[in-house]
Design an enzyme around this catalytic site. Structure first.
Site, mmCIF file in Angstrom:
data_model
loop_
_atom_site.group_PDB
_atom_site.id
_atom_site.type_symbol
_atom_site.label_atom_id
_atom_site.label_comp_id
_atom_site.label_asym_id
_atom_site.label_seq_id
_atom_site.Cartn_x
_atom_site.Cartn_y
_atom_site.Cartn_z
ATOM 1 N N GLU A 2 3.067 10.473 -1.359
ATOM 2 C CA GLU A 2 2.933 11.399 -0.226
ATOM 3 C C GLU A 2 3.056 10.681 1.121
ATOM 4 O O GLU A 2 3.398 11.295 2.126
ATOM 5 C CB GLU A 2 1.594 12.154 -0.310
ATOM 6 C CG GLU A 2 0.328 11.340 -0.053
ATOM 7 C CD GLU A 2 -0.233 10.632 -1.294
ATOM 8 O OE1 GLU A 2 0.553 10.377 -2.226
ATOM 9 O OE2 GLU A 2 -1.438 10.325 -1.312
ATOM 10 N N HIS A 24 1.071 6.066 -3.907
ATOM 11 C CA HIS A 24 0.898 7.279 -3.087
ATOM 12 C C HIS A 24 2.234 7.718 -2.497
ATOM 13 O O HIS A 24 2.539 7.386 -1.346
ATOM 14 C CB HIS A 24 -0.107 7.009 -1.964
ATOM 15 C CG HIS A 24 -1.506 6.867 -2.438
ATOM 16 N ND1 HIS A 24 -2.320 7.954 -2.659
ATOM 17 C CD2 HIS A 24 -2.237 5.777 -2.767
ATOM 18 C CE1 HIS A 24 -3.500 7.542 -3.094
ATOM 19 N NE2 HIS A 24 -3.475 6.218 -3.174
ATOM 20 N N CYS A 32 -2.430 8.252 -8.188
ATOM 21 C CA CYS A 32 -3.398 7.153 -8.128
ATOM 22 C C CYS A 32 -4.573 7.449 -9.065
ATOM 23 O O CYS A 32 -4.405 7.374 -10.276
ATOM 24 C CB CYS A 32 -3.807 6.878 -6.689
ATOM 25 S SG CYS A 32 -4.292 5.157 -6.459
HETATM 26 N N1 GLN Z 1 -10.413 4.682 -7.189
HETATM 27 C C1 GLN Z 1 -9.180 4.274 -7.785
HETATM 28 C C2 GLN Z 1 -8.905 2.799 -7.587
HETATM 29 O O1 GLN Z 1 -9.463 2.171 -6.719
HETATM 30 C C3 GLN Z 1 -8.021 5.091 -7.261
HETATM 31 C C4 GLN Z 1 -7.742 4.865 -5.833
HETATM 32 C C5 GLN Z 1 -6.901 5.947 -5.238
HETATM 33 O O2 GLN Z 1 -6.766 7.011 -5.811
HETATM 34 N N2 GLN Z 1 -6.343 5.684 -4.061
HETATM 35 O O3 GLN Z 1 -8.091 2.261 -8.300
#
Ligand code: GLN
Length: 544
Positions: free
Chosen positions: A518, A516, A382
């Site tokens: 995970e 994600h 992410c």
């Molecule tokens: N802050 C980033 C976004 O909002 C990544 C979010 C995250 O890593 N879950 O896109």
């Protein structure tokens, strides 16, 4: 007819109720029953989505896009049952819905009260979506005696009257502390806690007693006598050497048998615990060892990265490898390069996890650069994938490359998403709109490039579905310069507009994902990206 198991906690918080609920569900599942677990959170936030990870640990995202309590992650990892929106409720959500109904005039002039309106809403939540389940386990957050949890306790009390006599069971998790000076285990806190629960009209059927020392027979009998349960229903729950041992340990202590007995079930099949034996065997008998550095922001509290921590261990289980995790504060790397070399050089893999906000971002970018240049296995998740793209752009000569999340920039390699496609059609958001519940959330598909490294990692798959939680995305305007510099966009949203995965073919293992992974890894079914990452780290460990 679904049977209900209500799980409450007493004496102190942090007894591991969530893990206990997940373990009991896993044991019932191992006997062939269909299970589902729900979490009732007494706090007033509508969901944990806006809470700091320091307050509440990680936010666990479901396929259907709910931002939920991290206990739902335990549930899903231990049972393999995908959690959903309808598995987590908070006081905030209950009150929000009731107040909206009241404003619409739906109560037809009635006075709106905790009993019956709040308790009815809680009962409806518990009873919803039973679809063929044999057991629904309901874990109540907090500790008996908390003011906030009273409406939940009252709802359970009522449900236990309204459902059939053998349809519900109450499991109370307590603590039996050891007083070193006296050399004794103390049962009084458990007695008080059960009395408190009884004063709310709930008589526990099974007591799960967390203890650091074995509970002798005499003490078990004493707890049984004072707490109005059979001695066999006082289950000692000693600290386990690993969370993966907990289901096996509770089974040895008779938890599942006692719960089934409480429902009058005497002919249940024996549990098939082979997958738990396999997991513990892999965990306790590793053949290799690697150290992975996680360069993030909330490194002081490992619960902030709960699923990530677990998924790395699962990647180790897949490779029979012990995974040591070194949590590194990204801000450490914002000075000269000496720190970065001394911290990162000994590692076998570098992972930059999800996160929010500018703090530490330059340190994350520096870690990506180190991993790229030194050919250390790199996994960006992410925000970590976004930083891998910013680093790539800077390396391509775009010196001002940044994310609009960190402020205005002339080179928005990462920018806010205000429109995207979901199964329900176009989703739109306003820049500067509400923060709660407005990200791109839940399961989305991605198309994988044929012959890409990720497609190989996913066993030749051409399409995958993974869970998202982000507000920003890699700006497709920069795909061409980034590809020129060696990054390959090997996963895209099905409409081809949103970058989902980047990789570097000129690097042993360099993968960044916008989602994600995970969240979907399980001990008995490790996520292929984590299995692949640990395998690459193991290979790297042989080189350094
Ligand atoms: N802050 C980033 C976004 O909002 C990544 C979010 C995250 O890593 N879950 O896109």
């Amino acid at each position: 007819m679904a049977r209900y198991i209500f799980i409450t906690g007493g004496v102190v918080s942090s007894l591991g109720k969530g893990l206990m609920a997940a373990s009991l569900a896993a044991l019932l599942q191992a006997r062939g029953y269909k299970v589902r677990i729900r979490k009732f959170d007494p706090y007033l936030n509508v969901d944990p989505g806006t809470m700091s990870p320091y307050q509440h640990g990680e936010v666990y995202v479901t396929d259907d896009g709910a931002e939920t309590d991290l206990d739902l992650g335990h549930y899903e990892r231990f049972t393999g049952v995908s959690a959903r929106q309808s598995d987590n409720i908070t006081s905030g959500r209950v009150y929000r819905d009731i107040i909206a109904k009241e404003r619409r005039g739906d109560y037809l002039g009635a006075t709106v009260q905790v009993i019956p309106h709040v308790t009815d809403a809680i009962k409806q939540f518990a009873l919803a979506d039973q679809d063929g389940h044999d057991f629904i386990l309901c874990e109540i957050g907090g500790t008996v005696g908390d003011i906030e949890s009273l409406p939940f306790m009252e709802a359970i009390r009522q449900l236990r009257n309204e459902l059939e006599p053998m349809q519900t069971l109450s499991v109370h998790v307590t603590l039996v502390p050891y007083i070193a000076a006296a050399g004794e285990l103390k049962t009084k806190p458990t007695q008080h806690s059960v009395r408190e629960l009884a004063s709310l009209g709930i008589k526990p059927d099974v007591l799960l007693c967390r203890a650091e020392h074995p509970i002798p027979d005499g003490e078990r009998q004493k707890i049984a006598n004072f707490c109005n349960v059979r001695k066999e229903a006082v289950i000692p729950a000693l600290d386990a050497p690993s969370i993966y041992s907990v289901p096996l340990q509770y089974h040895e202590e008779g938890l599942d048998a006692e719960v089934l007995r409480g429902f009058g079930i005497t002919d249940a099949p024996d549990p098939d615990l082979s997958s738990w034996h396999d997991v513990t065997d892999r965990y306790f008998n590793p053949e290799g060892e690697v150290t992975i550095g996680v360069v993030g922001k909330y490194v002081g509290l490992p619960d902030a990265y709960k699923s990530l921590n677990e998924a790395l261990v699962h990647g180790g289980l897949a490779n029979r490898t012990k995974v040591n995790i070194k949590w590194i504060d990204a801000e450490l790397f914002e000075g000269d390069d000496s720190e970065i070399v001394s911290e990162l050089e000994p590692l076998h893999g570098i992972l930059v996890p999800g996160g929010f906000g500018e703090r530490g971002s330059e340190g994350k970018i520096a870690s990506v650069r180190f991993a790229r240049e030194r050919k250390v296995p790199f996994f960006g998740i992410c925000l970590g994938m976004q930083m891998a793209c910013v680093e790539g752009a800077r390396n391509a000569g775009i010196a001002a490359a940044s994310s609009t999340e960190f402020g205005d920039t002339k080179e928005p390699v990462v920018g806010i998403i205000t429109e995207w496609m979901s199964e329900e059609g176009i989703q739109e958001r306003e820049e500067g709109g509400d923060l709660g519940g407005t990200m791109r959330l839940g399961a989305y598909d991605a198309k994988l490039g044929a012959n890409s490294h990720v497609s190989q990692i996913y066993g030749g798959a051409q399409a995958i579905s993974e869970r998202h939680r982000h507000r920003y995305e890699v700006n497709s305007k920069y795909i061409a310069p980034l590809e020129d510099q060696g990054l390959v966009f090997s996963g895209m949203s099905p409409d081809g507009l949103l970058p989902e995965i980047v990789e570097r073919p000129d690097h042993p293992w360099f993968v960044g994902v916008q989602f994600h992974p995970e969240l979907k890894s399980k001990p008995f079914d490790p996520h292929p990206l984590f299995a692949g990452f640990i395998e690459a780290a193991l290979e790297h460990s042989r080189l350094v």
